[in-house]
Design a protein around this motif. Structure first.
Motif, PDB file in Angstrom:
ATOM      1  N   ASN A  44       0.821  -1.206   0.000  1.00 45.87           N
ATOM      2  CA  ASN A  44       0.000   0.000   0.000  1.00 45.87           C
ATOM      3  C   ASN A  44       0.854   1.255   0.000  1.00 45.87           C
ATOM      4  O   ASN A  44       2.032   1.231   0.365  1.00 45.87           O
ATOM      5  CB  ASN A  44      -0.911   0.003   1.233  1.00 45.87           C
ATOM      6  N   GLU A  68      -1.368  -4.952   6.093  1.00 46.97           N
ATOM      7  CA  GLU A  68      -2.432  -5.947   5.935  1.00 46.97           C
ATOM      8  C   GLU A  68      -1.809  -7.259   5.482  1.00 46.97           C
ATOM      9  O   GLU A  68      -0.779  -7.276   4.797  1.00 46.97           O
ATOM     10  CB  GLU A  68      -3.486  -5.486   4.924  1.00 46.97           C
ATOM     11  N   SER A  70      -2.837 -11.846   5.058  1.00 48.90           N
ATOM     12  CA  SER A  70      -3.703 -13.007   5.276  1.00 48.90           C
ATOM     13  C   SER A  70      -2.821 -14.174   5.684  1.00 48.90           C
ATOM     14  O   SER A  70      -1.631 -14.212   5.379  1.00 48.90           O
ATOM     15  CB  SER A  70      -4.475 -13.357   4.005  1.00 48.90           C
ATOM     16  N   THR A  90      -7.826 -12.726   7.528  1.00 50.19           N
ATOM     17  CA  THR A  90      -7.184 -11.567   6.930  1.00 50.19           C
ATOM     18  C   THR A  90      -7.236 -10.468   7.978  1.00 50.19           C
ATOM     19  O   THR A  90      -8.199 -10.383   8.743  1.00 50.19           O
ATOM     20  CB  THR A  90      -7.868 -11.135   5.626  1.00 50.19           C
ATOM     21  N   LEU A  92      -6.040  -6.392   9.515  1.00 51.16           N
ATOM     22  CA  LEU A  92      -5.419  -5.076   9.517  1.00 51.16           C
ATOM     23  C   LEU A  92      -4.285  -5.101  10.531  1.00 51.16           C
ATOM     24  O   LEU A  92      -4.451  -5.605  11.638  1.00 51.16           O
ATOM     25  CB  LEU A  92      -6.446  -4.019   9.907  1.00 51.16           C
ATOM     26  N   GLY A  97       3.817  -6.501   8.312  1.00 51.07           N
ATOM     27  CA  GLY A  97       3.255  -7.497   7.405  1.00 51.07           C
ATOM     28  C   GLY A  97       4.242  -8.110   6.437  1.00 51.07           C
ATOM     29  O   GLY A  97       4.019  -9.207   5.924  1.00 51.07           O
ATOM     30  N   THR A 104      -0.983  -8.964  15.734  1.00 53.92           N
ATOM     31  CA  THR A 104      -1.962  -7.888  15.553  1.00 53.92           C
ATOM     32  C   THR A 104      -3.112  -8.111  16.522  1.00 53.92           C
ATOM     33  O   THR A 104      -3.347  -9.246  16.956  1.00 53.92           O
ATOM     34  CB  THR A 104      -2.474  -7.861  14.099  1.00 53.92           C
ATOM     35  N   HIS A 108      -8.914  -6.991  15.107  1.00 52.61           N
ATOM     36  CA  HIS A 108      -8.688  -6.433  13.769  1.00 52.61           C
ATOM     37  C   HIS A 108      -8.613  -7.529  12.715  1.00 52.61           C
ATOM     38  O   HIS A 108      -8.273  -7.249  11.558  1.00 52.61           O
ATOM     39  CB  HIS A 108      -7.407  -5.599  13.751  1.00 52.61           C
ATOM     40  N   CYS A 109      -8.903  -8.761  13.107  1.00 50.90           N
ATOM     41  CA  CYS A 109      -8.928  -9.885  12.174  1.00 50.90           C
ATOM     42  C   CYS A 109     -10.352 -10.128  11.690  1.00 50.90           C
ATOM     43  O   CYS A 109     -11.321  -9.930  12.428  1.00 50.90           O
ATOM     44  CB  CYS A 109      -8.421 -11.166  12.846  1.00 50.90           C
ATOM     45  N   PRO A 125      -8.137  -5.752   3.906  1.00 52.10           N
ATOM     46  CA  PRO A 125      -8.268  -4.906   5.098  1.00 52.10           C
ATOM     47  C   PRO A 125      -7.970  -3.423   4.891  1.00 52.10           C
ATOM     48  O   PRO A 125      -8.798  -2.566   5.233  1.00 52.10           O
ATOM     49  CB  PRO A 125      -7.281  -5.540   6.089  1.00 52.10           C
ATOM     50  N   GLU A 126      -6.810  -3.090   4.361  1.00 49.45           N
ATOM     51  CA  GLU A 126      -6.417  -1.688   4.295  1.00 49.45           C
ATOM     52  C   GLU A 126      -7.409  -0.869   3.465  1.00 49.45           C
ATOM     53  O   GLU A 126      -7.829   0.227   3.867  1.00 49.45           O
ATOM     54  CB  GLU A 126      -5.002  -1.555   3.722  1.00 49.45           C
ATOM     55  N   LYS A 273     -10.571   0.875  15.333  1.00 50.73           N
ATOM     56  CA  LYS A 273     -10.384  -0.080  14.240  1.00 50.73           C
ATOM     57  C   LYS A 273     -11.242  -1.323  14.448  1.00 50.73           C
ATOM     58  O   LYS A 273     -11.764  -1.901  13.484  1.00 50.73           O
ATOM     59  CB  LYS A 273      -8.908  -0.451  14.122  1.00 50.73           C
TER      60      LYS A 273
END
Length: 329
Positions: A44, A68, A70, A90, A92, A97, A104, A108-109, A125-126, A273
């Motif tokens: 990203n 992000e 997976s 997956t 955030l 990453g 994490t 956030h999963c 995610p992002e 989040k």
């Protein structure tokens, strides 16, 4: 299981060539966290900004890039419920990453959508967290409204087009080539403006103005965006590729009841989040599982070619998401 892992670190601020393979200690989960064995990691714009020395990670985050990924949960911290070792997710990430393992917050999963592979899931995610929180929460987009999305062929753009179209908005976009414009129309954009050939302000004025504008360009676009808004319109800023400092005529803000807002995702609290994740679980993940929407994939690179992935992204030739293969799957 070895306590060492492969990772990509930023050896010094600079261009894509500063991304270097290293061995790092494998992370352990803190309270409320999970550790994921990474299959794929998304690439990203914030990763590139961090690499260039322009976007420092939060003090508690890993210094490794990657927001992000997976993969499969391999460890649970204290206080984690709702997940178990072996679940495919997956997530955030606060950072880290670009590595074989990452920690994490469990909140956030999200589950890998039914029928979707880990490669595609790493792209979610992002962009989906960003689009949902900015377009629908901060921007308040409703069915029947007009939204203008700049950078329509980017990962953010392709996600925003699909979600806005699904929820009944009229979608207008800008992009930098006829090929990109066609890709945006294929995803549900009503009008795609090649910004090299046409003025998006005039296009939107002919339509009555945009109710919401999602912008990541900034710079001279900020005044033009205000000019392109309808009365009571909302400008949502998520990045400044052409700079954050401009001189503005703010009078129309009052006279036409305009709203300027925006956010960045990474510095927000874990709770904020987690709330976005819950919204996505309820409103968007069923659409992904049903195949109604999905990530647009551009290209993939092996982890040790992260620099090539960054070069691809910064060329602006891509359409959709770029991912790194860490363990595959």
């Amino acid at each position: 299981m070895t306590k060492e892992m492969r990772a990509i670190e930023i050896s010094a601020p600079g261009g894509p060539e500063v991304l270097k393979p290293v061995q790092r200690p494998r992370p352990d989960p803190a309270h409320g966290q999970v550790v994921i064995k990474v299959a794929w990691a998304g690439v990203n714009r914030p990763d590139a900004l961090q690499r260039a020395g322009l976007y420092n990670p939060p003090p508690t985050a890993s210094d490794l890039p990657g927001l992000e990924a997976s993969g499969t949960i391999v460890a649970l911290g204290s206080g984690v419920s709702g997940w178990k070792v072996g679940d495919q997710v997956t997530a955030l990430l606060p950072g880290g990453g670009y590595a074989e393992y990452v920690a994490t917050p469990a909140a956030h999963c999200l589950p890998v959508p039914e029928g979707m592979g880990l490669k595609e899931a790493a792209c979610l995610p992002e962009t989906f967290f960003t689009v949902w929180s900015n377009v629908f929460v901060r921007g308040g987009l409703k069915g029947g409204e007009r939204i203008l999305i700049h950078g329509g062929s980017s990962g953010i753009g392709t996600t925003a087009i699909q979600l806005a179209h699904h929820f009944g908005a009229r979608v207008f976009v800008t992009a930098g080539s006829d090929e990109k414009c066609q890709a945006c129309r294929d995803l549900g954009a009503e009008v795609a403006v090649n910004y090299r050939d046409a003025d998006f302000v005039e296009v939107m004025k002919e339509q009555g103005g945009a109710d919401v504008i999602l912008d990541m360009v900034g710079g001279p676009y900020i005044q033009r965006n205000l000019n392109a808004l309808a009365d009571d319109g909302r400008l949502v800023q998520i990045a400044f590729l052409q700079g954050p400092k401009v001189e503005l005529n703010m009078a129309p803000l009052m006279m036409r009841r305009l709203t300027m807002t925006g956010s960045t995702l990474r510095p927000q609290s874990d709770l904020a989040k987690a709330r976005i994740a819950q919204d996505l679980s309820e409103a968007v993940w069923p659409l992904l599982a049903a195949g109604r929407i999905g990530p647009v994939m551009d290209s993939d690179f092996p982890l040790d070619k992260a620099g090539d992935a960054h070069a691809r992204m910064e060329s602006s030739g891509h359409i959709g998401k770029i991912v790194l293969e860490v363990a595959g799957g």
